[in-house]
Design a protein around this motif. Structure first.
Motif, PDB file in Angstrom:
ATOM      1  N   GLY A 253      10.336 -27.673 -25.116  1.00  0.00           N
ATOM      2  CA  GLY A 253       9.225 -26.964 -24.487  1.00  0.00           C
ATOM      3  C   GLY A 253       8.803 -27.491 -23.516  1.00  0.00           C
ATOM      4  N   PHE A 257       9.594 -24.053 -20.477  1.00  0.00           N
ATOM      5  CA  PHE A 257       8.887 -24.004 -18.977  1.00  0.00           C
ATOM      6  C   PHE A 257       9.517 -24.256 -18.138  1.00  0.00           C
ATOM      7  N   ARG A 261      11.276 -19.040 -17.007  1.00  0.00           N
ATOM      8  CA  ARG A 261      10.490 -18.621 -16.513  1.00  0.00           C
ATOM      9  C   ARG A 261      10.850 -18.283 -15.261  1.00  0.00           C
ATOM     10  N   GLN A 270       3.397 -28.634 -10.056  1.00  0.00           N
ATOM     11  CA  GLN A 270       3.869 -27.549 -11.413  1.00  0.00           C
ATOM     12  C   GLN A 270       5.414 -28.654 -12.475  1.00  0.00           C
ATOM     13  N   VAL A 274       6.185 -31.283 -15.012  1.00  0.00           N
ATOM     14  CA  VAL A 274       7.059 -31.159 -15.934  1.00  0.00           C
ATOM     15  C   VAL A 274       8.262 -31.570 -15.854  1.00  0.00           C
TER      16      VAL A 274
END
Length: 311
Positions: A253, A257, A261, A270, A274
């Motif tokens: 997951g 992400f 992207r 961000q 992550v």
């Protein structure tokens, strides 16, 4: 604008993830605590599976390899981040940066393939129990494990070679707490668009292919578990598979992400958050998930502790 060629005589600046505010000091202490738990937990899993002969089965051998990968992964990023924060020095050499990139990319790739092998192992154990010793014999198990390490290392070599071939100019500040490729590319004076497309294709192969194997394996497993007549067998199968699926969900997951992207959608803050999740938190959770939900591992720990008391 100052251009740097490939003389390996300049340093990057890792801006890090924490400042020296009270909140960030607390978060830094929390990260060190998580690192300590992950380091001890994964080391204990590797040693336990090596020492306990009852755990010398394909499933636990694969689990020991997962713990080893997590141990190496967290040791690749956190010690340097902690040293820079405590010393106030934020520099990392190009060679040091390349070392982080190689191990980071290689371990992530190897773990992708290993999780797929673990899913196949559970599929064979539950759907073909009478043929398990044939379909997952020790030689095949070792071969698939070595293949995971080799494929991950090849990915690391490709990414490292391409990254070091670029020229870097102007600011050498990396908006990250370690040398992540995505954070390094904006500093290059070279056109990296072709490499970014290649990197995306590699991410698709490294993520989508193993996920397909995992989904296919567990689809078959789910059908077999539902059809089991014994409540005890059904419960044990669900416990084992849910532990693995928890790890898969956490790992894939966050990785999807992060790397599947468009680059335009990335922000430094961000990306750091992550990355911290799957390079720091996930390695801590993996041994906890497997040890707390696995009776054989818990029994092995208890037996090992009893032996230590008798010595």
């Amino acid at each position: 604008m100052v251009w740097r060629n490939q003389t390996f005589d300049f340093d990057f600046i890792l801006l890090g993830i924490f400042d020296h505010s009270p909140t960030h000091i607390f978060l830094f202490s929390l990260v060190l605590g998580i690192f300590s738990v992950a380091f001890v937990g994964n080391t204990a899993m590797v040693l336990l599976i090596h020492l306990d002969t009852q755990l010398h089965t394909p499933m636990y051998f694969l689990l020991s390899q997962l713990s080893l990968m997590d141990l190496m992964l967290i040791s690749t990023t956190v010690p340097k981040m902690a040293f820079n924060y405590l010393s106030g020095r934020k520099l990392i050499s190009l060679a040091g940066c390349g070392t982080q990139i190689f191990f980071y990319v290689s371990l992530l790739g190897a773990e992708c393939f290993l999780l797929a092998v673990m899913a196949y192992d559970r599929y064979v154990a539950i759907c073909h129990p009478l043929r398990y010793t044939i379909l997952m014999n020790p030689k095949l198990c070792v071969l698939m494990t070595v293949s995971s390490w080799v494929l991950g290392s090849l990915d690391g070599i490709i990414v490292l070679t391409a990254t070091l071939s670029f020229s870097y100019c102007g600011s050498l500040e990396i908006h990250h707490f370690f040398c992540d490729v995505a954070a390094l590319l904006p500093l290059s004076c070279t056109d990296t668009s072709t490499f970014e497309r290649l990197l995306f294709i590699c991410c698709v192969v490294m993520l989508v292919f193993p996920v397909s194997v995992i989904v296919g394996s567990y689809s078959r497993v789910l059908g077999a578990v539902i059809g089991m007549g014994s409540e005890e067998r059904r419960r044990r199968a669900f416990t084992t598979c849910s532990s693995h699926l928890s790890v898969v969900g956490l790992y894939y997951g966050a990785a999807m992400f992060m790397y599947m992207r468009p680059a335009s959608n990335h922000t430094p803050t961000q990306d750091k958050m992550v990355s911290a999740f799957y390079t720091i938190l996930t390695p801590m959770l993996n041994p906890l998930i497997y040890s707390l939900r696995n009776k054989e591992v818990a029994r092995g720990f208890q037996k090992l502790l009893k032996k230590r008391k008798l010595i």
